[in-house]
Design an enzyme around this catalytic site. Structure first.
Site, PDB file in Angstrom:
ATOM      1  N   ASP A  92       6.282  -1.078  -6.292  1.00 58.11           N
ATOM      2  CA  ASP A  92       5.402  -0.975  -5.144  1.00 58.11           C
ATOM      3  C   ASP A  92       6.274  -0.921  -3.893  1.00 58.11           C
ATOM      4  O   ASP A  92       7.431  -1.321  -3.910  1.00 58.11           O
ATOM      5  CB  ASP A  92       4.420  -2.169  -5.093  1.00 58.11           C
ATOM      6  CG  ASP A  92       3.207  -1.856  -4.215  1.00 58.11           C
ATOM      7  OD1 ASP A  92       2.308  -2.703  -4.130  1.00 58.11           O
ATOM      8  OD2 ASP A  92       3.177  -0.758  -3.606  1.00 58.11           O
ATOM      9  N   GLY A  95       4.568  -2.699   1.681  1.00 64.15           N
ATOM     10  CA  GLY A  95       3.656  -2.936   2.805  1.00 64.15           C
ATOM     11  C   GLY A  95       2.553  -3.915   2.464  1.00 64.15           C
ATOM     12  O   GLY A  95       2.251  -4.833   3.216  1.00 64.15           O
ATOM     13  N   PHE A  96       2.002  -3.755   1.277  1.00 69.92           N
ATOM     14  CA  PHE A  96       0.900  -4.627   0.853  1.00 69.92           C
ATOM     15  C   PHE A  96       1.375  -6.075   0.763  1.00 69.92           C
ATOM     16  O   PHE A  96       0.726  -7.002   1.231  1.00 69.92           O
ATOM     17  CB  PHE A  96       0.400  -4.162  -0.517  1.00 69.92           C
ATOM     18  CG  PHE A  96      -0.752  -4.955  -1.053  1.00 69.92           C
ATOM     19  CD1 PHE A  96      -0.527  -6.003  -1.944  1.00 69.92           C
ATOM     20  CD2 PHE A  96      -2.056  -4.685  -0.662  1.00 69.92           C
ATOM     21  CE1 PHE A  96      -1.593  -6.753  -2.444  1.00 69.92           C
ATOM     22  CE2 PHE A  96      -3.120  -5.428  -1.172  1.00 69.92           C
ATOM     23  CZ  PHE A  96      -2.894  -6.453  -2.057  1.00 69.92           C
ATOM     24  N   ASP A 146       2.592   2.245   2.546  1.00 73.22           N
ATOM     25  CA  ASP A 146       1.228   2.316   3.092  1.00 73.22           C
ATOM     26  C   ASP A 146       0.843   1.005   3.768  1.00 73.22           C
ATOM     27  O   ASP A 146       1.560   0.004   3.672  1.00 73.22           O
ATOM     28  CB  ASP A 146       0.230   2.617   1.972  1.00 73.22           C
ATOM     29  CG  ASP A 146       0.152   1.486   0.946  1.00 73.22           C
ATOM     30  OD1 ASP A 146       1.175   0.802   0.741  1.00 73.22           O
ATOM     31  OD2 ASP A 146      -0.926   1.286   0.359  1.00 73.22           O
ATOM     32  N   GLN A 189      -6.256   5.583   0.798  1.00 64.56           N
ATOM     33  CA  GLN A 189      -6.889   4.463   1.451  1.00 64.56           C
ATOM     34  C   GLN A 189      -8.279   4.904   1.926  1.00 64.56           C
ATOM     35  O   GLN A 189      -8.761   5.965   1.515  1.00 64.56           O
ATOM     36  CB  GLN A 189      -6.026   3.959   2.623  1.00 64.56           C
ATOM     37  CG  GLN A 189      -4.684   3.352   2.202  1.00 64.56           C
ATOM     38  CD  GLN A 189      -4.830   2.043   1.443  1.00 64.56           C
ATOM     39  OE1 GLN A 189      -5.894   1.418   1.394  1.00 64.56           O
ATOM     40  NE2 GLN A 189      -3.746   1.610   0.813  1.00 64.56           N
ATOM     41  N   CYS A 304      -5.916 -11.933 -33.740  1.00 63.40           N
ATOM     42  CA  CYS A 304      -4.794 -11.524 -32.892  1.00 63.40           C
ATOM     43  C   CYS A 304      -3.477 -11.693 -33.641  1.00 63.40           C
ATOM     44  O   CYS A 304      -3.243 -12.717 -34.289  1.00 63.40           O
ATOM     45  CB  CYS A 304      -4.777 -12.354 -31.604  1.00 63.40           C
ATOM     46  SG  CYS A 304      -3.445 -11.884 -30.478  1.00 63.40           S
ATOM     47  N   CYS A 306      -0.432 -11.773 -32.249  1.00 66.54           N
ATOM     48  CA  CYS A 306       0.663 -12.189 -31.369  1.00 66.54           C
ATOM     49  C   CYS A 306       1.286 -13.484 -31.882  1.00 66.54           C
ATOM     50  O   CYS A 306       0.682 -14.225 -32.679  1.00 66.54           O
ATOM     51  CB  CYS A 306       0.145 -12.366 -29.940  1.00 66.54           C
ATOM     52  SG  CYS A 306      -0.490 -14.025 -29.561  1.00 66.54           S
ATOM     53  N   HIS A 335       0.454 -14.027 -25.397  1.00 67.59           N
ATOM     54  CA  HIS A 335      -0.871 -13.688 -25.939  1.00 67.59           C
ATOM     55  C   HIS A 335      -1.647 -12.787 -24.980  1.00 67.59           C
ATOM     56  O   HIS A 335      -2.211 -11.769 -25.364  1.00 67.59           O
ATOM     57  CB  HIS A 335      -1.694 -14.953 -26.226  1.00 67.59           C
ATOM     58  CG  HIS A 335      -3.133 -14.620 -26.478  1.00 67.59           C
ATOM     59  ND1 HIS A 335      -3.595 -14.145 -27.688  1.00 67.59           N
ATOM     60  CD2 HIS A 335      -4.199 -14.610 -25.639  1.00 67.59           C
ATOM     61  CE1 HIS A 335      -4.883 -13.869 -27.594  1.00 67.59           C
ATOM     62  NE2 HIS A 335      -5.277 -14.134 -26.361  1.00 67.59           N
TER      63      HIS A 335
HETATM   64  C1  LIG Z   1      -0.418  -4.109  -5.123  1.00 70.44           C
HETATM   65  C2  LIG Z   1      -1.649  -3.560  -4.443  1.00 70.44           C
HETATM   66  C3  LIG Z   1      -2.893  -4.066  -4.762  1.00 70.44           C
HETATM   67  C4  LIG Z   1      -4.027  -3.581  -4.133  1.00 70.44           C
HETATM   68  C5  LIG Z   1      -3.952  -2.589  -3.162  1.00 70.44           C
HETATM   69  C6  LIG Z   1      -2.688  -2.061  -2.819  1.00 70.44           C
HETATM   70  C7  LIG Z   1      -2.527  -1.032  -1.822  1.00 70.44           C
HETATM   71  O1  LIG Z   1      -3.512  -0.532  -1.210  1.00 70.44           O
HETATM   72  N1  LIG Z   1      -1.295  -0.582  -1.522  1.00 70.44           N
HETATM   73  C8  LIG Z   1      -0.203  -1.075  -2.158  1.00 70.44           C
HETATM   74  N2  LIG Z   1       1.016  -0.556  -1.812  1.00 70.44           N
HETATM   75  N3  LIG Z   1      -0.276  -2.030  -3.119  1.00 70.44           N
HETATM   76  C9  LIG Z   1      -1.515  -2.545  -3.450  1.00 70.44           C
HETATM   77 ZN   LIG Z   2      -2.795 -13.881 -29.588  1.00 65.36          ZN
END
Ligand SMILES: Cc1cccc2c(=O)nc(N)[nH]c12
Ligand SMILES: [Zn+2]
Length: 372
Positions: A92, A95-96, A146, A189, A304, A306, A335
């Site tokens: 990522d 910015g977020f 963003d 967005q 499961c 695992c 798990h």
């Molecule tokens: C991690 C995450 C969750 C939820 C929304 C966003 C988002 O709009 N922009 C970025 N860069 N990351 C997000």
């Molecule tokens: Zn499990």
């Protein structure tokens, strides 16, 4: 050199299944990406993450730029070498996380300045710096830089923020350059506003990306509002590229998102909630610290495969979770990640067989039974 490409192999309604080809391996979609924020999927060895069925994991620009810094990771051979994961990594753009974690943030057209939540040191993130950090990390899929407004927000605030993000998307694209085998994803967005989402999608198409994320959701709007956006937003994005819903989610969020055309998702939920004693099973959530499990010799889930379910009783998991033993985080995380990957594999098979509706009905009916 394998370039980055996406092959759609089957659709069932709006749901799709396919394969993303990258130089570091294939990603089967729909895909769930475990979150490895600080160069580790917490409580898991990379080999264990792979054993759960994960093809790709997520890293974070924000955390790694602060500690140990992208430059140090680059000097040590890049993030894959550093964390001993040789398959694809998506990062990522930071910015977020700045808006949700950092202190004393200042947002301008140029970017964001902020103080580290770790040591208070001052930092700047711009589209250009975010692209440089993600290049130094060596991530295979880079996210555009963003701005994600917190909801609820006034429409004109959402519109202004989206338009800033679109200018930043162009700057991200320009700074990313031409990097065969590496992908740059744009982020849509526009909040809960169909027209703003359409404007954002058109702007991103005009710039041109290798994949498109639906951003600005999973920020407190609730499942109904999120699904309301997902009823139309994926369809606004190019059909032949991967569609990535960021930060989602609970199992039923994920099923609803795949039904609506989403190909990739990431969320801390399975790992974070595992550490707090929450297990996800076919029959719903099990809070293992609840007294009712103290003497229960059965596994979390008989079906499961695992290590937690093959080798341990609920009574044991109850004991070590209450005692905050390290093995509790290990077993519960394993798990949960295994369950999430089983969910994705089940949906991939169901879409390929054209039986997604039946699969989803079974998913909800089994959960309705509740834990035994
Ligand atoms: C991690 C995450 C969750 C939820 C929304 C966003 C988002 O709009 N922009 C970025 N860069 N990351 C997000
Ligand atoms: Zn499990």
């Amino acid at each position: 050199m394998t370039r980055f490409s996406f092959d759609l192999t089957a659709t069932d309604g709006a749901a799709r299944t396919g394969v993303i080809h990258t130089p570091r391996g294939e990603v089967r979609t729909p895909a769930f990406m475990p979150v490895g924020t600080a160069a580790t999927v917490k409580a898991m060895l990379p080999g264990s993450v792979r054993e759960t069925g994960a093809d790709i994991l997520l890293g974070n620009t924000y955390h790694l730029m602060l500690r140990p810094t992208a430059e140090r990771i680059d000097r040590l051979g890049g993030l894959h070498r550093f964390m001993n994961w040789d398959r694809p990594i998506l990062t990522d753009s930071g910015g977020f996380q700045v808006m949700s974690l950092a202190e004393l943030r200042k947002l301008t057209e140029e970017g964001v300045t902020f103080r580290s939540h770790i040591d208070g040191s001052r930092h700047t993130l711009t589209p250009e710096r975010s692209m440089e950090i993600q290049r130094l990390l060596g991530s295979d899929i880079v996210m555009a830089f963003d701005e994600c407004p917190a909801l609820p927000a006034e429409r004109d605030r959402i519109a202004a923020s989206m338009r800033l993000s679109m200018r930043w998307a162009q700057r991200s694209r320009d700074a990313f350059g031409d990097r065969p085998g590496h992908a740059l994803f744009g982020i849509q967005q526009g909040g809960l506003e169909p027209d703003l989402r359409a404007e954002s999608a058109e702007a991103l198409r005009g710039i041109g990306f290798d994949g498109y994320a639906v951003g600005g959701l999973a920020v407190g709007e609730g499942q109904e509002a999120m699904f309301g956006v997902l009823d139309y937003a994926p369809g606004q994005l190019p059909e032949d590229k991967p569609r990535y819903l960021m930060g989602v989610g609970k199992p039923d969020d994920i099923v609803g998102a795949v039904r609506r055309g989403i190909d990739m998702m990431d969320c801390v939920l399975p790992s974070r909630s595992g550490r707090t004693g929450q297990a996800f099973t076919r029959r719903g959530v099990v809070n293992i610290r609840n007294a009712r499990h103290a003497d229960d010799p059965r596994p979390l889930d008989e079906a499961c495969a695992c290590p937690a379910c093959r080798g341990y009783s609920r009574a044991y998991l109850h004991h070590v979770s209450r005692a905050k033993e390290i093995i509790a985080s290990m077993l519960m995380t394993w798990h949960n990640l295994h369950y999430y990957q089983e969910l994705m594999a089940g949906m991939r098979d169901a879409i390929a067989a054209g039986s997604f509706d039946a699969w989803e009905a079974e998913f909800h009916a089994t959960r309705a039974l509740g834990d035994i």
